[in-house]
Design an enzyme around this catalytic site. Structure first.
Site, short mmCIF file in Angstrom:
data_model
loop_
_atom_site.label_atom_id
_atom_site.label_comp_id
_atom_site.label_asym_id
_atom_site.label_seq_id
_atom_site.Cartn_x
_atom_site.Cartn_y
_atom_site.Cartn_z
N GLU A 266 -32.10 -6.13 -23.20
CA GLU A 266 -32.97 -7.38 -22.32
C GLU A 266 -34.48 -7.66 -22.72
OE1 GLU A 266 -32.92 -6.17 -18.11
OE2 GLU A 266 -33.52 -8.24 -17.56
N ASN B 136 -25.50 -11.80 -13.17
CA ASN B 136 -25.81 -10.42 -13.23
C ASN B 136 -26.33 -10.01 -11.92
OD1 ASN B 136 -26.84 -7.85 -14.45
ND2 ASN B 136 -28.88 -8.64 -13.71
N GLU B 137 -26.06 -8.89 -11.46
CA GLU B 137 -26.58 -8.57 -9.96
C GLU B 137 -26.80 -9.72 -8.99
OE1 GLU B 137 -29.74 -5.96 -10.45
OE2 GLU B 137 -28.10 -4.24 -11.42
N GLU C 73 -24.27 -1.41 -16.85
CA GLU C 73 -25.97 -0.68 -16.70
C GLU C 73 -25.47 0.72 -16.08
OE1 GLU C 73 -28.99 -3.03 -14.97
OE2 GLU C 73 -27.94 -4.83 -15.98
N GLN D 93 -31.64 1.22 -21.48
CA GLN D 93 -31.15 0.08 -22.43
C GLN D 93 -31.33 0.60 -23.72
OE1 GLN D 93 -33.42 -3.52 -21.43
NE2 GLN D 93 -32.68 -3.62 -19.23
O1 AHR Z 1 -32.19 -2.30 -16.60
C1 AHR Z 1 -33.29 -3.00 -15.98
C2 AHR Z 1 -32.64 -3.87 -14.60
O2 AHR Z 1 -31.83 -3.07 -13.78
C3 AHR Z 1 -31.65 -4.97 -14.98
O3 AHR Z 1 -32.68 -6.07 -15.47
C4 AHR Z 1 -31.17 -5.14 -13.66
O4 AHR Z 1 -29.85 -5.60 -13.84
C5 AHR Z 1 -31.13 -3.91 -13.10
O5 AHR Z 1 -31.16 -4.00 -11.85
#
Ligand code: AHR
Length: 497
Positions: free
Chosen positions: A25, A172-173, A301, A350
């Site tokens: 990210e 996303n989310e 994730e 990540q």
């Molecule tokens: O990985 C960090 C964050 O965690 C990501 O941006 C988000 O999707 C999640 O809440």
């Protein structure tokens, strides 16, 4: 003596290489500094990508990479990241650390990184603050091979041929940073947005992923499926799930990455094992709608989330990585293998310098973390068939945090060899194991181990403090295999039968 039963005649499903996927990210020093330093950097690079990092990642056989977020995805406007770099917009990354995002890493650079890594691409589109047109044009820009405004723009920007986009996330989310939506509303938006994620390349149809639940929000899973699924799988190929292991279980004080005690060890591993419950319960809801398991559970994730390293920008989420992380990785990867009938991709969060990373960098220096070494051992499961296995365990841990002492998974490769990975969660007790291989004569065995003190880790001054070594202790006798797994370790065995 614990028995490990293996019946290689019974195949339980295909282990997609993507179960060992990664996530990158625009957050902290993941993209900038970690993966991308730009063509003019003194750090050796190819088209801006750090050579040392790319080489290290290639050894892991990275199957797929997700980008550009995370929360960043629902604020990312892809047209800001194309064209001449001097004219790309500069802006503040409001989500992560308030630093300047100069958009020098954009669509072309991401696809170039995937090319260098030899991995599949997983692009996450913007539903939270982006339009249907914007998403649709991104897909056209990336994949259309013909005359069109977006394909022409791609060509003007120096890429004649379309790329292959393997996976596309529609938001996303969206229950949180991606728009604070309710599942019914997101489900309707998903149906609309995905309509315009066109398949221009029929030979490589895009695998479309809907935003799934946060941890145990089963209501989200139920409602999104209810809204989207009854119109067939053409709408949705995968449904995501996000779950992070927070050592203390308290987000405001997650606990140190390196400074923890026995309770911090077992509580974390217990927290990580909750992934099994989540897969089963979300899986049960998915089974109701999709009994043939056509839709993949995409755990895009996962990983351990601790307090940041002292003295670093809290918005960068930079954390160290110890043997505890190694066990978190080993346990999760075993779980993904064991559930490969439903779990089709998983992306650790990540890749570099953020949360549970396989690589940390500082200037021109780079270290491989214990998590890196676990991925390097587990890569031999990629593309194999899961075979039936069961290990006898006992309960260990502290008064508050009880866990089984062992986890395992076993797969068979195309060459007929068996690949076994085992984690010993105990801090102080070895595990004597007798493998029993049904109607199978073992010809030879070799292995690798990663072990160390619970908070052992690699630093830029001591980069080889935690590394793998040969594991020569396994003794084969007919259909039996005897070996001892040290406390606090991850073991990989390759068994020729
Ligand atoms: O990985 C960090 C964050 O965690 C990501 O941006 C988000 O999707 C999640 O809440």
């Amino acid at each position: 003596m614990a028995k490990l039963y293996v019946n290689s005649k019974i195949k339980k499903g295909h282990i997609n290489p993507e179960l060992q996927g990664h996530f990158s990210e625009h957050l902290g020093r993941c993209i900038y500094e970690g993966l991308y330093v730009g063509e003019n950097s003194d750090i050796p690079n190819v088209n801006g990508m750090r050579t040392d990092v790319v080489e290290a990642l290639k050894e892991l056989k990275i199957p797929v990479l997700r980008w550009p977020g995370g929360c960043f995805a629902d604020e990312y406007h892809w047209k800001d990241g194309i064209g001449p770099k001097e004219t790309r917009k500069k802006m503040i990354n409001t989500h992560w650390g308030g630093v300047v995002e100069d958009n020098s890493f954009g669509t072309h650079e991401f696809m170039e990184l995937c090319r260098q890594l030899g991995c599949k691409s997983y692009i996450n589109g913007n539903v939270g603050s982006g339009t249907v047109q914007e998403m649709s044009e991104w897909v056209e820009y990336l994949t259309f091979n013909g005359v069109s405004p977006m394909a022409d723009m791609r060509k003007e920007n120096g890429h004649e041929e379309p790329w292959t986009v393997d996976y596309f996330g529609v938001g996303n989310e969206n229950w949180g940073c991606g728009g604070n939506m309710r599942p019914e509303y997101y489900g309707d938006l998903y149906r609309r947005y995905q309509t315009y994620v066109r398949n221009y390349d029929n030979e490589h149809p895009i695998y479309k992923i809907a935003c799934g639940a946060n941890v145990d929000d089963y209501h989200w899973t139920e409602k999104v499926l209810e809204t989207c699924f009854d119109h067939g799988t053409g709408y949705m190929n995968g449904l995501s799930l996000h779950y992070y292991t927070v050592p203390t279980g308290v987000w405001s004080k997650k606990g140190s990455a390196t400074d923890f005690d026995e309770e911090g060890w077992y509580a974390t591993l217990k927290g990580t094992l909750y992934m099994k419950t989540l897969i089963e319960r979300h899986g049960a809801i998915m089974d109701k709608y999709d009994p043939d398991k056509k839709i993949g559970m995409i755990i895009d994730e996962w990983g351990i989330w601790t307090d940041v390293e002292p003295g670093t920008n809290p918005g960068f989420l930079y954390q160290q990585n110890t043997m505890r992380d190694a066990l978190v990785a080993g346990i999760n990867l075993n779980l993904f293998n064991k559930n490969c009938d439903r779990v089709k991709m998983a992306n650790i969060a990540q890749m570099v310098n953020v949360l549970q990373s396989v690589i940390l960098t500082e200037g021109e220096k780079m270290v491989k973390t214990p998590t890196y070494h676990v991925f390097n051992m587990y890569k031999y499961h990629q593309d194999n068939e899961l075979v039936e296995s069961y290990i006898e365990t006992k309960e260990i841990g502290t008064e508050k945090s009880k866990v089984p002492n062992l986890t395992e998974s076993v797969s068979m490769g195309a060459d007929g060899k068996l690949h076994i990975t085992i984690t010993n969660l105990s801090l102080d007790e070895v595990a004597d194991i007798e493998g029993v291989f049904a109607e199978t004569e073992i010809k030879s065995v070799k292995g690798t181990i990663l072990t160390g003190a619970m908070n052992a880790h690699n630093t830029f001054d001591a980069p080889e403090n935690v590394v793998t070594s040969a594991f020569d202790d396994a003794v084969a006798n007919g259909d039996k295999l005897n070996f001892t797994v040290p406390a606090c370790s991850v073991v990989y065995l390759e068994v020729t039968v």
